[in-house]
Design a protein around this motif. Sequence first.
Motif, PDB file in Angstrom:
ATOM      1  N   UNK A 124      -6.108  11.364  -5.744  1.00  0.00           N
ATOM      2  CA  UNK A 124      -4.972  10.833  -5.107  1.00  0.00           C
ATOM      3  C   UNK A 124      -4.133  10.479  -6.334  1.00  0.00           C
ATOM      4  N   UNK A 125      -4.749   9.808  -7.620  1.00  0.00           N
ATOM      5  CA  UNK A 125      -3.805   9.802  -8.767  1.00  0.00           C
ATOM      6  C   UNK A 125      -3.602  10.928  -9.294  1.00  0.00           C
ATOM      7  N   UNK A 126      -4.223  12.061  -9.298  1.00  0.00           N
ATOM      8  CA  UNK A 126      -3.664  13.306  -9.447  1.00  0.00           C
ATOM      9  C   UNK A 126      -2.361  13.745  -8.910  1.00  0.00           C
ATOM     10  N   UNK A 127      -2.202  13.375  -7.613  1.00  0.00           N
ATOM     11  CA  UNK A 127      -0.985  13.666  -6.741  1.00  0.00           C
ATOM     12  C   UNK A 127      -0.001  12.843  -7.264  1.00  0.00           C
ATOM     13  N   UNK A 128      -0.192  11.716  -8.062  1.00  0.00           N
ATOM     14  CA  UNK A 128       1.175  11.340  -8.783  1.00  0.00           C
ATOM     15  C   UNK A 128       1.885  12.169  -9.703  1.00  0.00           C
ATOM     16  N   UNK A 129       1.012  13.120 -10.331  1.00  0.00           N
ATOM     17  CA  UNK A 129       1.655  13.678 -11.245  1.00  0.00           C
ATOM     18  C   UNK A 129       2.958  14.575 -10.704  1.00  0.00           C
ATOM     19  N   UNK A 130       3.997  14.179 -11.241  1.00  0.00           N
ATOM     20  CA  UNK A 130       5.079  15.226 -10.718  1.00  0.00           C
ATOM     21  C   UNK A 130       5.608  15.309  -9.415  1.00  0.00           C
ATOM     22  N   UNK A 131       5.220  14.034  -8.753  1.00  0.00           N
ATOM     23  CA  UNK A 131       5.558  14.239  -7.374  1.00  0.00           C
ATOM     24  C   UNK A 131       6.815  13.140  -7.180  1.00  0.00           C
ATOM     25  N   UNK A 132       7.697  13.485  -6.313  1.00  0.00           N
ATOM     26  CA  UNK A 132       8.642  12.525  -6.086  1.00  0.00           C
ATOM     27  C   UNK A 132       8.629  11.733  -4.689  1.00  0.00           C
ATOM     28  N   UNK A 133       7.242  12.046  -4.365  1.00  0.00           N
ATOM     29  CA  UNK A 133       7.055  11.184  -2.909  1.00  0.00           C
ATOM     30  C   UNK A 133       6.593   9.823  -3.222  1.00  0.00           C
ATOM     31  N   UNK A 134       7.245   9.067  -2.221  1.00  0.00           N
ATOM     32  CA  UNK A 134       7.067   7.572  -2.239  1.00  0.00           C
ATOM     33  C   UNK A 134       5.667   7.366  -1.636  1.00  0.00           C
ATOM     34  N   UNK A 135       5.209   8.042  -1.033  1.00  0.00           N
ATOM     35  CA  UNK A 135       3.825   8.093  -0.382  1.00  0.00           C
ATOM     36  C   UNK A 135       2.853   9.080  -0.618  1.00  0.00           C
ATOM     37  N   UNK A 136       1.801   8.941  -1.731  1.00  0.00           N
ATOM     38  CA  UNK A 136       0.967  10.198  -1.971  1.00  0.00           C
ATOM     39  C   UNK A 136       0.280  10.598  -0.905  1.00  0.00           C
ATOM     40  N   UNK A 137       0.077  11.771  -0.603  1.00  0.00           N
ATOM     41  CA  UNK A 137      -0.809  12.317   0.755  1.00  0.00           C
ATOM     42  C   UNK A 137      -1.650  13.479  -0.194  1.00  0.00           C
ATOM     43  N   UNK A 138      -2.727  13.892   0.344  1.00  0.00           N
ATOM     44  CA  UNK A 138      -3.381  14.991   0.167  1.00  0.00           C
ATOM     45  C   UNK A 138      -2.702  16.231  -0.318  1.00  0.00           C
ATOM     46  N   UNK A 139      -1.613  16.698   0.143  1.00  0.00           N
ATOM     47  CA  UNK A 139      -0.815  17.895  -0.153  1.00  0.00           C
ATOM     48  C   UNK A 139      -0.547  17.360  -1.783  1.00  0.00           C
ATOM     49  N   UNK A 140      -0.123  16.382  -2.137  1.00  0.00           N
ATOM     50  CA  UNK A 140       0.476  16.283  -3.443  1.00  0.00           C
ATOM     51  C   UNK A 140      -0.666  16.340  -4.371  1.00  0.00           C
ATOM     52  N   UNK A 141      -1.783  15.738  -4.015  1.00  0.00           N
ATOM     53  CA  UNK A 141      -2.912  16.008  -4.713  1.00  0.00           C
ATOM     54  C   UNK A 141      -3.630  17.466  -4.860  1.00  0.00           C
ATOM     55  N   UNK A 142      -3.579  18.092  -3.731  1.00  0.00           N
ATOM     56  CA  UNK A 142      -3.822  19.260  -3.741  1.00  0.00           C
ATOM     57  C   UNK A 142      -3.035  20.172  -4.402  1.00  0.00           C
ATOM     58  N   UNK A 143      -1.712  19.867  -4.481  1.00  0.00           N
ATOM     59  CA  UNK A 143      -0.667  20.691  -5.175  1.00  0.00           C
ATOM     60  C   UNK A 143      -1.063  20.549  -7.031  1.00  0.00           C
ATOM     61  N   UNK A 144      -1.268  19.410  -7.239  1.00  0.00           N
ATOM     62  CA  UNK A 144      -1.719  19.048  -8.458  1.00  0.00           C
ATOM     63  C   UNK A 144      -2.939  19.687  -9.033  1.00  0.00           C
ATOM     64  N   UNK A 145      -4.050  19.850  -8.197  1.00  0.00           N
ATOM     65  CA  UNK A 145      -5.241  20.668  -8.772  1.00  0.00           C
ATOM     66  C   UNK A 145      -4.703  22.062  -8.744  1.00  0.00           C
ATOM     67  N   UNK A 186       1.069  -1.197   0.034  1.00  0.00           N
ATOM     68  CA  UNK A 186      -0.076  -0.101  -0.021  1.00  0.00           C
ATOM     69  C   UNK A 186       0.932   1.274  -0.036  1.00  0.00           C
ATOM     70  N   UNK A 187       2.079   1.032  -0.438  1.00  0.00           N
ATOM     71  CA  UNK A 187       3.038   2.090  -0.584  1.00  0.00           C
ATOM     72  C   UNK A 187       2.692   3.337  -1.574  1.00  0.00           C
ATOM     73  N   UNK A 188       1.543   3.037  -2.219  1.00  0.00           N
ATOM     74  CA  UNK A 188       1.306   4.331  -3.053  1.00  0.00           C
ATOM     75  C   UNK A 188       0.763   5.512  -2.234  1.00  0.00           C
ATOM     76  N   UNK A 189       0.166   5.259  -1.006  1.00  0.00           N
ATOM     77  CA  UNK A 189      -0.255   6.555  -0.303  1.00  0.00           C
ATOM     78  C   UNK A 189       0.068   6.320   1.101  1.00  0.00           C
ATOM     79  N   UNK A 190       0.071   7.627   1.861  1.00  0.00           N
ATOM     80  CA  UNK A 190       0.441   7.443   3.037  1.00  0.00           C
ATOM     81  C   UNK A 190      -0.555   6.796   3.969  1.00  0.00           C
ATOM     82  N   UNK A 191      -0.421   7.095   5.632  1.00  0.00           N
ATOM     83  CA  UNK A 191      -1.301   6.186   6.104  1.00  0.00           C
ATOM     84  C   UNK A 191      -2.340   6.920   6.521  1.00  0.00           C
ATOM     85  N   UNK A 192      -2.803   8.094   6.180  1.00  0.00           N
ATOM     86  CA  UNK A 192      -3.948   8.966   6.692  1.00  0.00           C
ATOM     87  C   UNK A 192      -5.177   8.479   5.824  1.00  0.00           C
TER      88      UNK A 192
END
Length: 465
Positions: free
Chosen positions: A314-335, A145-151
């Motif tokens: 959360x899939x939007x959060x994967x765009x351009x993210x270097x994070x191993x665990x996508x969180x809401x901040x990554x998705x927020x930044x993509x939006x 479940x490494x795609x996302x953080x634990x929240x």
Amino acid sequence: MKRYLLFVVWVCLCGNIWAQLLQDRIADYVRSSSLLKTSEVGVAVYDLTSDTLIYGYQDKKLYRPASIEKIITSVTALAQLGIDYTFATRVAYTGTILADSTLQGDLYVIGGFDSEFTEQDMKSFARQIHAAGINKIEGHLVGDVSMMDDVYWGTGWAWDDTPESFQPYLSPLMLNRGCVNVVVSPSQAKAAPKVTVSPASDYYTIENKAVSYCTDAGNLCITRDWLNHSNVITISGNVSKRASKLLNMYSSKDFFMSTFRFVLQEEGISVSSFSFGECPSHAQNICSLNRSLIPILERALKKSDNLAAESIFYHLGMIGSDSLHIGFKDAQNAVYRFMNEEIGYDSDNYKIVDGSGVSMYNYISPDLLLAYLKYIYGRPDLFKVFYNALPIAGIDGTLSGRMKKGLACKNVHAKTGTVTGVCSLAGYVKTKKGKMLAFVIINQNILNGKSARKFQDALCEILAQ
């Protein structure tokens, strides 16, 4: 030439008169509404055919959008991910498969946050694992479940919305939308009713305290002790007819893995335990399931499904993210990036913290949402998918029971939104003259959603006329 110029002037004058008449009708309706004596509303109406703003009322003020925020999520996804994007769940293994069908190694299931993953999909995985020559796993069954953080809940979500099915625990590994369906049927009078739960799993237990045809037992209640994260499903009260209830499970990733182990054993594959960890890059694939974006987007819009919208978010959060665990901040930044660069609005003036609109921390304006409706309309290839996925008044989705007659019926394609104190509607309507209008209506500080929906439906009928 002179006649042509006169004709052009006449057409322009007629268009202006029509726009002014419509504007006046909307303004008169809004001003005269008794609903606004105790509540607020923001309204924006745009003529897409003539590329003209028809009406704006408090349209630049900030409101909590509720589920019309799914429009922002969906438009961003169609533009950024594309209609061919897929959500992948796959199975891989490490080690060696021996001649006696024993896997000397670990079996991994790698989650891709597919919100549509079903019990049948899981059984298909089990059959394919069996067909790969594995009857016994000596190592571990491992969930990645490494795609996302634990929240597991969105920022600002209401904690007491659990155990309702509309707020499951988020995870890259979702089974049956993180929920079980509990069906209760009466048996003989004074006897315990029949209870069935699907999908079948050893993850939950059933405590049947209910009684058939016994009014003294009180009202039927199907629940679990969610305050203590218990997955004991308790049924109590009187059962006089068949009833069902969807309950979320705590937690989705454990529910998935425990049930997967159960399904593997049913398939004749021996496995003793499961754990969580990241799948090594050298692991060998056995099978995978690639789900198209389109059915997930359709569920998010038609049925106002929160899980589907969060999956897309959360899939939007994967765009351009270097994070191993996508969180809401990554998705927020993509939006926010899309809002700034493509929509042309400054994200510093708004707040988006989830993909579904469930959070009470979200703040947008009708003017902003109108810009998304205009943007997607200008992309015919994407607009067709988006327009068809919206609920249709009097026909389907969350508008199936609204605007069932009049010019708005079968005409309005729009997203609904409801959270405590908020009722919203945004989408498209065609006028009798064939013009396509985009509109946004956000009612706020309301105690009665019915009165707000009545206000919105009447306004849509005005637009259709």
